[in-house]
Design an enzyme around this catalytic site. Structure first.
Site, short mmCIF file in Angstrom:
data_model
loop_
_atom_site.label_atom_id
_atom_site.label_comp_id
_atom_site.label_asym_id
_atom_site.label_seq_id
_atom_site.Cartn_x
_atom_site.Cartn_y
_atom_site.Cartn_z
N LEU A 1 0.83 -1.21 0.00
CA LEU A 1 0.00 0.00 0.00
C LEU A 1 0.86 1.26 0.00
O LEU A 1 0.70 2.14 -0.84
CB LEU A 1 -0.92 -0.01 1.23
CG LEU A 1 -1.77 1.26 1.45
CD1 LEU A 1 -2.76 1.44 0.30
CD2 LEU A 1 -2.51 1.17 2.79
N SER A 2 1.79 1.37 0.95
CA SER A 2 2.61 2.59 1.08
C SER A 2 3.49 2.82 -0.14
O SER A 2 3.87 1.87 -0.83
CB SER A 2 3.50 2.49 2.32
OG SER A 2 2.72 2.49 3.49
N PRO B 1 6.78 5.69 -1.74
CA PRO B 1 7.79 6.67 -1.30
C PRO B 1 7.20 8.05 -1.04
O PRO B 1 7.66 8.77 -0.15
CB PRO B 1 8.78 6.71 -2.48
CG PRO B 1 8.65 5.36 -3.12
CD PRO B 1 7.20 5.00 -2.99
N GLN C 1 16.31 0.96 31.87
CA GLN C 1 16.66 1.76 33.04
C GLN C 1 16.84 0.88 34.28
O GLN C 1 17.74 1.10 35.10
CB GLN C 1 15.58 2.81 33.29
CG GLN C 1 16.03 4.01 34.10
CD GLN C 1 17.06 4.87 33.35
OE1 GLN C 1 17.17 4.78 32.13
NE2 GLN C 1 17.80 5.67 34.08
N LEU D 1 17.80 -2.24 34.25
CA LEU D 1 19.03 -3.01 34.06
C LEU D 1 20.28 -2.15 34.11
O LEU D 1 21.39 -2.67 34.28
CB LEU D 1 18.98 -3.77 32.73
CG LEU D 1 18.37 -5.18 32.77
CD1 LEU D 1 16.89 -5.15 33.11
CD2 LEU D 1 18.59 -5.90 31.44
N GLU E 1 1.34 0.45 10.09
CA GLU E 1 -0.11 0.22 10.12
C GLU E 1 -0.86 1.36 10.82
O GLU E 1 -1.83 1.16 11.53
CB GLU E 1 -0.44 -1.14 10.73
CG GLU E 1 0.10 -2.27 9.86
CD GLU E 1 -0.46 -3.62 10.18
OE1 GLU E 1 -1.66 -3.72 10.50
OE2 GLU E 1 0.31 -4.59 10.08
#
Length: 406
Positions: free
Chosen positions: A148-149, A151, A359, A361, A386
């Protein structure tokens, strides 16, 4: 696997019941619990141990996709007579979350095949098209994609510059499609092209195109921030000819097909985001138990506890919104607002939770020794594809204003 097939048989009775209600938000039916556990076990055994390697090598998980096909996960909503699992959209959401919890890249492969490729053919295709273009894609041996998309148009899907003109008994397609997930691994695609520019978005039609195919070529694989085991590339159409019978739905229905497909697909992406978020929370909570500082596990510290609490609330809230959207779809009730809410909440929860996981970890969250950094990278795309978070807010706001219209 045997348990999953028993579940789908039993669910055939449950789906037919008109009394599906939101009490399922409190506790899943036994059948769905069984499906969820089956997918969770598979993800723990087959996906999580290799997810880091797949990400690092940009390697398509072909073996795992075939195994998911054997389980019915590559065609969850497809009726059994067409080779699918014959389950409902809540089942699909649960499967998507558990697969994505193990490997987000595998999750998006599953999502595109189910929602974006099979979905529109199942809803708008003829019986002949369903047999030809769905059944071979239910086993995991083949996957499809959704073009669909372009450039020059992302969120503005109605501005398609790809064209299709009729010549004799063929359609001739020309144009470029961008950001196509599964493109390098797909055996077919749904392509949207303008058949009448004067009608603007009402002049867009949808076409079924096999891959590979004369006149269709692929651009380079994109080197992405996350979901790196799935392929993403341009699809280039240069006098690509397909039979007239490859028109999906009626001429001029393409925009409608695309929008309805994305409505459903957002449940899949919301579920993928939930899986990423759950994996990030799992990682953080486990580390909080094991890491000691100042003579005690860091999970004993209020600062860490508050982070874990906020993460858990964001995750559970988004999960309930996603289940509600799936239940509304299954009940054949309007669900556009619900699915936009679910996708918005789940994607932003995934980004927030994976950020907080790093954060918790600390330095260990920033290195590839731990999966936290991969979860963070994988989460980011869920706010973009999407339908961006901005588009979801527009959809929600428009629905809210309609509800309050005097």
């Amino acid at each position: 696997m045997a348990a999953l097939f028993k579940a789908r048989k039993a669910l055939g009775l449950a789906v037919g019941c008109s009394k599906r209600c939101l009490t399922q938000l409190a506790e899943l039916p036994e059948i769905h619990q069984m499906l969820r556990q089956t997918c969770r076990d598979f993800a723990d055994r087959e996906l999580a141990p290799i997810a880091g390697k797949l990400d690092k090598e940009h390697a398509f998980p072909a073996k795992q996709v075939r195994e998911l096909g054997e389980m019915g996960v590559m065609a969850v909503e497809v009726p059994e007579e067409l080779g699918g699992a014959g389950l409902d959209y809540l089942a699909y959401s649960l499967a998507m979350e558990e697969v994505s919890r193990g490997c987000a890249s595998t999750g998006v492969v599953v999502s595109v095949n189910n929602s974006l490729y099979i979905g529109p053919i199942l809803k708008f295709g003829s019986e002949e098209q369903k047999k030809q273009w769905i059944t071979p894609f239910t086993t995991g041996e083949k996957v499809g994609c959704f073009a669909l998309s372009e450039p020059g148009n992302g969120s503005d899907a109605g501005a398609a510059s790809t064209t299709a003109r009729q010549e004799g008994d063929e359609w001739v397609l020309n144009g470029t499609k961008a950001w196509i997930t599964n493109s390098w691994d797909a055996s077919a695609t749904v392509v949207f092209a303008t058949t009448d520019k004067s009608l603007k978005h009402k002049g867009i039609s949808a076409f079924l195109v096999p891959m590979p195919h004369p006149g269709l070529s692929l651009g380079k694989k994109e080197d992405k921030l996350g979901i790196r085991a799935s392929s993403t590339a341009n699809i280039i159409l240069e006098d690509c000819r397909v039979p007239l019978g490859n028109l999906l739905g009626q001429r001029g229905m393409g925009f409608k097909i695309a929008m309805q497909t994305l409505d459903c697909g957002r449940i899949g992406i919301a579920s993928q985001a939930l899986g990423i978020a759950q994996a990030a929370l799992d990682c953080a909570a486990d580390y909080a138990h094991k890491r000691t500082a100042f003579g005690a596990p860091i999970g004993k510290m209020q600062a860490i506890q508050f982070k874990l609490a906020d993460m858990a609330v964001a995750l559970e809230s988004a999960r309930l919104l996603t289940w509600k959207a799936a239940l509304l779809k299954d009940a054949k009730k309007p669900f556009s607002k619900a699915t936009a809410m679910a996708k918005l909440a789940a994607s932003e929860a995934a980004t927030f939770i994976s950020h907080q996981s790093i954060q918790v970890l600390g330095g260990m969250g920033y290195v590839t020794d731990m999966p936290a950094e991969r979860h963070y990278r994988d989460a980011r795309i869920t706010e973009i594809y999407e339908g961006t978070s901005e588009i979801q807010r527009l959809v929600i706001a428009n629905q809210v204003l309609k509800e309050y219209q005097p």
